[in-house]
Write an enzyme that holds these catalytic residues in place. Structure first.
Site, PDB file in Angstrom:
ATOM      1  N   LYS A 193       5.853 -30.554 -23.539  1.00  0.00           N
ATOM      2  CA  LYS A 193       6.866 -29.517 -23.345  1.00  0.00           C
ATOM      3  C   LYS A 193       6.988 -29.223 -21.844  1.00  0.00           C
ATOM      4  CE  LYS A 193       7.872 -24.866 -25.252  1.00  0.00           C
ATOM      5  NZ  LYS A 193       7.302 -23.807 -26.111  1.00  0.00           N
TER       6      LYS A 193
ATOM      7  N   SER B 278      10.472 -22.359 -29.605  1.00  0.00           N
ATOM      8  CA  SER B 278      10.989 -22.904 -28.368  1.00  0.00           C
ATOM      9  C   SER B 278      10.563 -24.343 -28.095  1.00  0.00           C
ATOM     10  CB  SER B 278      10.539 -22.026 -27.196  1.00  0.00           C
ATOM     11  OG  SER B 278       9.132 -22.078 -27.057  1.00  0.00           O
TER      12      SER B 278
ATOM     13  N   SER C 218       6.371 -20.679 -31.580  1.00  0.00           N
ATOM     14  CA  SER C 218       7.163 -21.706 -30.904  1.00  0.00           C
ATOM     15  C   SER C 218       6.746 -23.144 -31.182  1.00  0.00           C
ATOM     16  CB  SER C 218       7.142 -21.467 -29.389  1.00  0.00           C
ATOM     17  OG  SER C 218       8.061 -20.452 -29.070  1.00  0.00           O
TER      18      SER C 218
END
Lengths: 454, 490
Positions: free
Chosen positions: A50, A125, A149
């Site tokens: 990420k 996310s 997330s």
């Protein structure tokens, strides 16, 4: 097919899927060169990270214009440990800016689509990480989980999503959103891969004073009794409600001792989460001012003005909303009313979970009230998306480990279910997941395939 | 009227916030070197530059030094110390929040025994002692602003007093004595010019018995003298404002040395709401009993206590004791020399007068501290021993001392190489004395009969015969022996 022996067709596969889903902000397969020479438990395995983790050689944009083009001057401890075990970072995955969102639509750079239906979000996310794993581009990816997330996008994409016990994996190198809630999480195709990655990353780190060494499970990860959260009618979409009920039946069929429970404090999870997370975020994001790195506005005559205009132009709306909210709850004279009260409720929530664990080994609850929703606000507007965080935020507020497990396909979309364990009992999560994986492994989205590695 | 007008009417309250830079290998939350004067932005890393993803890692050395100061200030040590974020935007603050302590600092409710001009002491209450990180530096050059982050993240200890000081002079004395104490502890070099000791002063006045007045804060006080001057200026200004019927505005004021005035910098209305909250990246610090006991054990004797002990233990006077204990290095030096010959009860006094006289004179000229000079305790003791054993005279001793400083050589070698010790030994002097006395029996007789002054005649003769190298005391002693025993031999 093996990546190494069929690099061209793998790359073609990646670019095909990337065109459809847009999971990576940066992708560089050349890093897999010489993969086979590396030794270690994860030798030669490519993975995505990420884009809010620092990895030397890559950018660290956090999905925000304010960090556009910033290259990481060091590598996060979690990533370095995986690299030491032979795994290779092939790219940085898309995300809601600074981890703030449930759709990855809050990225300043691109839209990420769900591999199961490109009209729908991959969740957030860590949407890029979940979509990349679900599309078969990488066998696992790192995400960060502050309020769900990792687990919510994993659930939306039909893969495993682990949120470890707070402090067990070093946060050094993970861009802080809400420091007391942030954990490094894993998105993976199989339980075994999830566990291997977690075991490789865990451990105390002198660079993270909140990290702790993992004492191991107190009962070999045995699971006999499972507390199942009672769900009020209408709290879940029909698909998710159906899947949830089936999961419960399956557990009964498999011979687990089931006890239905209620968690009254779940009512408070979302307001408490948004008070604490935004308060911490308002300080954590103060450092981005355009002076040392990142986006610097041309509008401004002195350093003070440049800081203001850079932040005004560099941050997106969702981030600004949360910074403002956090600044508001921390004002002097209002802390008792908001921040301190939220901390007290946070303790009460943890106590309620601890009580349940006196009578059960695990708690089962939904991940999210719906399956993957459509881009834009047609299905769920931003406020509804926040309210929907109630099942995932609890694990962050309590610091407890939780795992999202694929449970079924409903109307062409994957649905997941979540298990929460006492602190440091990740092994219980892996054990139940392995049992359920035999019944329902992570499903392949249409047109995707699993590439074997070596 | 019994007193002057202001004295009768108003009471003054002065509180100080003193910042000291702690001496540590590395910065307080990262591994960068903690040094002054490097090239800009060379002692920096992702952590102290506030890059995304970095975390603070607490420096135990800084914690120990913080506790040393808290203990020396008789503070109550909180069972749990908590770091907090102090939020404000400033270009030289890499994270735009400062990691500091607020609700649970390391030490609270202490006191400092301030020695007043009349020799009495008064307890100045210490509100708290807390550890924090320093910011970087912004330098304005023409139309450019330049940032140097070398100082960012260096450990800073803030000591906050209660408003117990009443004059600018007292505030100056506090800073001087406090500086002496922290230098003693070895936690800071206390250099005010380089900013390793910085001080802000709060002052208010009010009618007697009415409590604190509206305060103003003075900044830019780069020496203890400025503190005194700025406070005296402010007290006069407050008095004038209040006497004229106006009110004091709570504000921060900057001292300007060139005009010897303070001027308004910012008012309370525009001040920050720091939005303190516990630093989630650092767990609360719970000092263990043994950890604190070890620090307590390692605490050095503080100057005031050491001064009194010097008076009691070594029988030296107040003036000398004050001089010797003003710097730890001098006091240590003194005690090392004295320990070199504990049998000699007159040694402490001798050493004290040498150090405060001859030695300090040379140090003053060279600007050196005793610890960096070439005089060692062993070298001084050896000079004093040579004098004691009449190997050299006191005058030669002073000369040798000067040469030790100049040439960085041992006194024995200096004496030997320069032929300073070639005076006659006792038997030689006795032979000369005998010859001279025997040659002048009438003078000897006169002395025996009470004309004591005539001994000067013999002294002169003997000194002449020994080219001035013989010890006068010794000559006199031998002369008297010879003169007294003279007739019996006849």
């Amino acid at each position: 097919m093996k990546i190494k022996e069929n690099l061209d067709s793998y790359l073609k596969y990646v670019s095909n899927w990337e065109e459809k889903i847009g999971s990576f902000l940066e992708f560089d397969i050349s890093r897999t060169k010489g993969m086979s020479t590396v030794e270690g438990q994860l030798a030669g395995i490519p993975f995505g990270v990420k884009d809010n983790f620092a990895v030397e050689g890559f950018n660290i944009t956090c999905g925000s214009k304010i960090l556009e083009g910033v290259s990481a001057p060091y590598t996060a401890t979690s990533v370095a440990k995986l690299q030491a075990a032979g795994a290779v970072v092939v790219g940085k995955t898309n995300l809601d800016a600074f981890g703030m969102g449930s759709s990855t639509d809050n990225s300043a750079f691109k839209i990420t689509n769900n591999p199961w239906d490109t009209n729908r979000v991959a969740g957030g996310s860590s949407g890029g990480s979940a979509a990349a794993v679900a599309a078969g581009i990488v066998p696992f990816a790192l995400g960060s989980d502050t309020g769900g997330s990792v687990r919510q996008p994993a659930s939306f994409c039909g893969v495993y999503g682990l949120k470890p016990t707070y402090g067990v994996v070093s946060r050094y190198g993970l861009t802080a959103y809400a420091s007391s809630l942030d954990v490094v999480g894993v998105v993976a195709r199989t339980v075994e891969m999830t566990k291997t990655v977690f075991d490789t990353m865990k451990g105390q780190d002198i660079k993270d004073n909140t990290s702790v060494s993992h004492p191991g499970s107190r009962n070999n990860g045995d699971v006999k009794k499972i507390a199942v959260l009672k769900i009020e009618d209408g709290s879940l979409s029909d698909d998710v409600a159906k899947s949830y009920l089936e999961s419960r039946k399956l557990l009964e069929k498999l011979g687990y001792d089931i006890v239905e429970i209620e968690l009254p404090s779940l009512e408070y999870v979302v307001p408490v989460y948004y008070t604490i997370a935004t308060a911490e975020a308002s300080a954590n994001l103060a450092r981005y001012n355009g002076l040392r790195y990142g986006y610097r506005s041309k509008n401004g005559n002195d350093p003070g003005e440049i800081m203001q205009t850079s932040r005004d132009e560099g941050f997106g709306d969702e981030v600004k909303l949360r910074i403002l909210l956090g600044t508001y709850v921390l004002r002097s004279g209002f802390q008792d009313q908001f921040y301190h009260k939220a901390q007290k409720i946070r303790t009460a929530i943890r106590n309620e979970f601890d009580k349940i664990f006196e009578l059960a080994d695990l708690i089962m609850m939904p991940v999210f009230p719906t399956a993957a929703f459509k881009h834009g606000s047609t299905d769920l507007d931003p406020f509804q998306q926040k309210v929907a965080d109630r099942y995932t935020c609890a694990a962050n507020l309590t610091g407890l480990p939780a795992l999202a497990i694929p449970s079924s396909i409903e109307n062409g979309l994957p649905v997941g279910v979540q298990f929460t364990a006492p602190a440091f009992e990740e092994d219980r999560l892996f054990n139940i997941a392995k049992v359920l994986e035999k019944d329902f492994p992570s499903p392949l989205a249409p047109g995707t395939k699993n590439w074997s590695i070596i | 009227m019994k007193n002057s007008k202001t004295k009768a009417k108003y009471q003054t309250f002065i509180g100080l916030e003193v910042h000291i830079h702690l001496i540590t290998e590395s910065k307080v939350f990262c591994g960068c070197r903690n040094v002054f004067g490097s090239e800009p932005n060379t002692n920096v890393c992702p952590v102290c530059m506030g890059y995304p993803g970095v975390l603070p890692s607490l420096n135990e050395e800084a914690v120990k030094k913080a506790y040393q100061v808290a203990m020396a200030l008789n503070c109550h040590l909180n069972e749990k110390a908590v770091f907090e974020r102090k939020n404000y935007f400033y270009p030289d603050m890499p994270k735009n929040y400062q990691i500091s302590q607020f609700e649970f600092p390391f030490g609270v409710d202490g006191y400092f025994d301030l020695e007043l001009a009349d020799g009495s002491t008064r307890k100045i209450r210490i509100h708290d002692v807390h550890l924090e990180e320093d910011a970087g530096k912004m330098i304005h050059e023409g139309s450019q602003s330049k940032l140097d982050y070398n100082r960012a993240g260096t450990p800073l200890l803030e000591i906050v007093t209660e408003p117990d000081l009443v004059t600018g002079e007292e505030a100056e004395a506090f800073v001087q004595q406090f500086r002496q104490m922290v230098r003693y502890l070895g936690v800071t070099d206390g250099n005010m010019e380089e900013g390793s000791l910085r001080c802000d002063a709060n002052v208010s006045i009010n009618e007697f018995g009415k409590g604190l007045g509206t305060k103003t804060e003075c900044k830019n006080l780069n020496s203890s003298r400025f503190i005194k001057k700025a406070l005296e200026y402010e007290i006069k200004r407050h008095t004038k404002v209040i006497n004229s019927g106006d009110t004091i505005i709570q504000e921060t004021r900057l001292w300007d040395e060139s005009s010897s005035k303070t001027s308004s910098m910012r008012t309370k209305e525009s001040s920050n709401d720091y939005r303190y909250f516990p630093e989630p990246d650092l767990p609360p610090y719970w000092p263990e009993t043994k950890f604190l006991a070890d620090i307590k054990e390692s605490l050095v004797e503080l100057p005031g206590i050491r001064k009194n002990r010097f008076i009691d233990e070594y029988g030296i006077n107040q003036q000398q004791a004050l001089f010797l204990t003003s710097e730890k290095s001098m006091a240590d030096f003194f005690e090392t020399v004295v320990e070199g010959d504990i049998e000699d009860k007159s040694l402490p006094g001798t050493v004290a007068s040498w150090l405060s006289g001859n030695v300090q004179k040379i140090l003053n000229n060279s600007g050196q501290g005793i610890e960096e000079s070439s005089l060692s305790p062993r070298r001084l003791l050896s000079i004093l021993n040579m004098i004691k054993k009449d190997k050299i005279s006191t005058g030669i001793g002073k000369k040798v001392l000067g040469l030790v400083f100049e040439a960085d050589k041992d006194p024995e070698d200096i004496v030997k190489n320069m032929g300073l010790d070639e005076g006659p030994d006792e038997s030689e002097i006795f032979r000369i004395v005998s010859d001279i006395v025997d040659a002048n029996p009438k003078v000897a007789e006169a002395i025996r009969d009470g004309a004591d002054k005539q001994i000067g005649f013999f002294m002169g003769q003997v000194m002449k015969a020994t080219s001035g190298k013989a010890n006068p005391g010794k000559i006199q002693k031998l002369l008297r022996e010879k003169i007294l025993t003279g007739p019996e031999k006849n």
